[in-house]
Design a protein around this motif. Structure first.
Motif, mmCIF file in Angstrom:
data_model
loop_
_atom_site.group_PDB
_atom_site.id
_atom_site.type_symbol
_atom_site.label_atom_id
_atom_site.label_comp_id
_atom_site.label_asym_id
_atom_site.label_seq_id
_atom_site.Cartn_x
_atom_site.Cartn_y
_atom_site.Cartn_z
ATOM 1 N N GLY A 190 58.362 23.570 -157.114
ATOM 2 C CA GLY A 190 58.056 22.342 -156.405
ATOM 3 C C GLY A 190 58.629 21.174 -157.183
ATOM 4 N N LEU A 191 58.919 20.089 -156.468
ATOM 5 C CA LEU A 191 59.468 18.905 -157.128
ATOM 6 C C LEU A 191 59.162 17.682 -156.285
ATOM 7 C CD1 LEU A 191 61.317 18.089 -159.616
ATOM 8 C CD2 LEU A 191 63.154 17.957 -157.929
ATOM 9 N N ALA A 192 58.624 16.658 -156.921
ATOM 10 C CA ALA A 192 58.369 15.375 -156.270
ATOM 11 C C ALA A 192 59.532 14.438 -156.573
ATOM 12 C CB ALA A 192 57.058 14.785 -156.787
ATOM 13 N N ALA A 193 59.806 13.527 -155.644
ATOM 14 C CA ALA A 193 60.959 12.631 -155.787
ATOM 15 C C ALA A 193 60.912 11.821 -157.081
ATOM 16 C CB ALA A 193 61.060 11.698 -154.585
ATOM 17 N N ASN A 194 59.729 11.382 -157.493
ATOM 18 C CA ASN A 194 59.677 10.586 -158.713
ATOM 19 C C ASN A 194 60.050 11.393 -159.957
ATOM 20 O OD1 ASN A 194 57.192 11.937 -158.460
ATOM 21 N ND2 ASN A 194 56.024 10.260 -159.361
ATOM 22 N N GLN A 195 60.012 12.706 -159.865
ATOM 23 C CA GLN A 195 60.430 13.532 -161.003
ATOM 24 C C GLN A 195 61.940 13.470 -161.232
ATOM 25 O OE1 GLN A 195 57.910 17.112 -159.720
ATOM 26 N NE2 GLN A 195 58.032 17.277 -161.957
ATOM 27 N N ILE A 196 62.687 12.964 -160.254
ATOM 28 C CA ILE A 196 64.113 12.717 -160.468
ATOM 29 C C ILE A 196 64.397 11.214 -160.409
ATOM 30 C CG2 ILE A 196 64.928 15.009 -159.784
ATOM 31 C CD1 ILE A 196 65.769 13.743 -157.058
ATOM 32 N N GLY A 197 63.355 10.415 -160.597
ATOM 33 C CA GLY A 197 63.525 8.978 -160.727
ATOM 34 C C GLY A 197 63.524 8.182 -159.437
ATOM 35 N N VAL A 198 63.150 8.798 -158.321
ATOM 36 C CA VAL A 198 63.132 8.111 -157.027
ATOM 37 C C VAL A 198 61.675 7.920 -156.612
ATOM 38 C CG1 VAL A 198 63.843 8.196 -154.618
ATOM 39 C CG2 VAL A 198 65.344 9.143 -156.390
ATOM 40 N N ALA A 199 61.225 6.686 -156.563
ATOM 41 C CA ALA A 199 59.812 6.392 -156.301
ATOM 42 C C ALA A 199 59.498 6.356 -154.806
ATOM 43 C CB ALA A 199 59.414 5.087 -156.976
ATOM 44 N N HIS A 257 49.547 19.765 -156.611
ATOM 45 C CA HIS A 257 50.315 19.301 -157.764
ATOM 46 C C HIS A 257 51.354 18.259 -157.341
ATOM 47 C CE1 HIS A 257 52.324 20.252 -161.760
ATOM 48 N NE2 HIS A 257 53.303 19.618 -161.114
ATOM 49 N N GLU A 258 52.143 18.574 -156.307
ATOM 50 C CA GLU A 258 53.222 17.672 -155.895
ATOM 51 C C GLU A 258 52.681 16.389 -155.271
ATOM 52 O OE1 GLU A 258 55.937 18.316 -157.239
ATOM 53 O OE2 GLU A 258 55.518 20.414 -157.657
ATOM 54 N N THR A 259 51.621 16.486 -154.478
ATOM 55 C CA THR A 259 51.022 15.280 -153.903
ATOM 56 C C THR A 259 50.481 14.382 -155.005
ATOM 57 O OG1 THR A 259 50.471 16.481 -151.879
ATOM 58 C CG2 THR A 259 49.346 14.396 -152.238
ATOM 59 N N SER A 260 49.891 14.972 -156.022
ATOM 60 C CA SER A 260 49.386 14.203 -157.153
ATOM 61 C C SER A 260 50.511 13.433 -157.845
ATOM 62 C CB SER A 260 48.691 15.140 -158.150
ATOM 63 O OG SER A 260 48.263 14.423 -159.280
ATOM 64 N N HIS A 261 51.671 14.073 -158.011
ATOM 65 C CA HIS A 261 52.814 13.371 -158.607
ATOM 66 C C HIS A 261 53.123 12.083 -157.849
ATOM 67 C CE1 HIS A 261 54.519 15.569 -161.915
ATOM 68 N NE2 HIS A 261 54.598 16.709 -161.231
ATOM 69 N N LEU A 262 53.115 12.152 -156.534
ATOM 70 C CA LEU A 262 53.480 10.993 -155.718
ATOM 71 C C LEU A 262 52.449 9.877 -155.804
ATOM 72 C CD1 LEU A 262 54.918 12.884 -152.638
ATOM 73 C CD2 LEU A 262 56.155 11.950 -154.617
ATOM 74 N N ASN A 263 51.253 10.223 -156.287
ATOM 75 C CA ASN A 263 50.199 9.228 -156.512
ATOM 76 C C ASN A 263 50.191 8.738 -157.957
ATOM 77 O OD1 ASN A 263 49.319 9.430 -153.848
ATOM 78 N ND2 ASN A 263 47.993 11.158 -154.338
ATOM 79 N N GLY A 264 51.192 9.149 -158.746
ATOM 80 C CA GLY A 264 51.279 8.716 -160.138
ATOM 81 C C GLY A 264 50.544 9.621 -161.112
ATOM 82 N N GLY A 265 50.200 10.830 -160.692
ATOM 83 C CA GLY A 265 49.451 11.748 -161.545
ATOM 84 C C GLY A 265 50.280 12.909 -162.044
ATOM 85 N N VAL A 266 49.765 13.549 -163.076
ATOM 86 C CA VAL A 266 50.323 14.796 -163.599
ATOM 87 C C VAL A 266 49.179 15.772 -163.812
ATOM 88 C CG1 VAL A 266 52.393 13.796 -164.671
ATOM 89 C CG2 VAL A 266 50.271 13.944 -165.976
#
Length: 180
Positions: free
Chosen positions: A50-59, A140-149
């Motif tokens: 899985g990968l969230a956009a902010n993990q490649i620098g796109v908010a 996990h991925e939804t949490s990333h998009l909310n600024g979480g890890v």
């Protein structure tokens, strides 16, 4: 698996983009399709599920996934502007890792069942739900998009161990050398 798109660098914990709530996607165009392709290419290159956009620098609020559920069924796709709408089925604690915290894995509590609503790259409504590892991935991925890890969900000795490991990780050390 080889995916279309360009492999982009995965941002590591400490990068502010990982701790900032992502913006909703408003333009459903070729740039969004290219972003999703790049996310799949980056996820596969890093051996992720899985990968969230902010993990490649796109908010922006987008994530991709390729993982199996509790029954072993493989799920592959993406969700734009996801909202976690269901977390139930009791709590399961299992090892979890993250491409933004490479090499670290800790027992992390997650719900056994999760569902996410959102849209696809063309703006059509989607609902994705899963159990087991796939449910873990959706959360996990939804949490990333909310600024979480994932280490945000740890407590007690496990949290202390995780924070200690992050501090001493080779990817988390500041560059050495003189000032310029």
């Amino acid at each position: 698996m080889k995916a279309r798109g360009t492999v982009r660098a995965i941002r590591k914990l400490g990068d502010p983009v990982l701790r900032t709530e992502c913006d909703p996607v408003r333009s459903f165009d070729a740039d969004l399709a290219r972003l999703v392709d790049d996310m799949f290419a980056s996820m596969y290159a890093a051996d992720g599920v899985g990968l969230a956009a902010n993990q490649i620098g796109v908010a922006l609020r987008v994530f991709v996934y390729d993982c199996k559920d509790a029954q072993g069924t493989r799920h592959v796709g993406h969700v734009v502007n996801p909202v976690l709408v269901v977390e139930d089925g009791g709590t399961e604690v299992d090892e979890e890792g993250c491409l933004s915290l490479p090499g670290l894995h800790f027992p992390t509590p997650r719900h056994a069942h999760a569902a996410v609503t959102g849209v696809d790259i063309e703006g059509r409504p989607v609902q994705v739900e899963g159990t087991g590892y796939f449910a873990r991935c959706l959360q996990h991925e939804t949490s990333h998009l909310n600024g979480g890890v994932y280490i945000d969900f740890l407590s007690g000795d496990t949290r202390r161990d995780a924070l200690r490991a992050v501090r001493s990780a080779d990817w988390n050390t500041p560059p050495t050398g003189g000032q310029s």
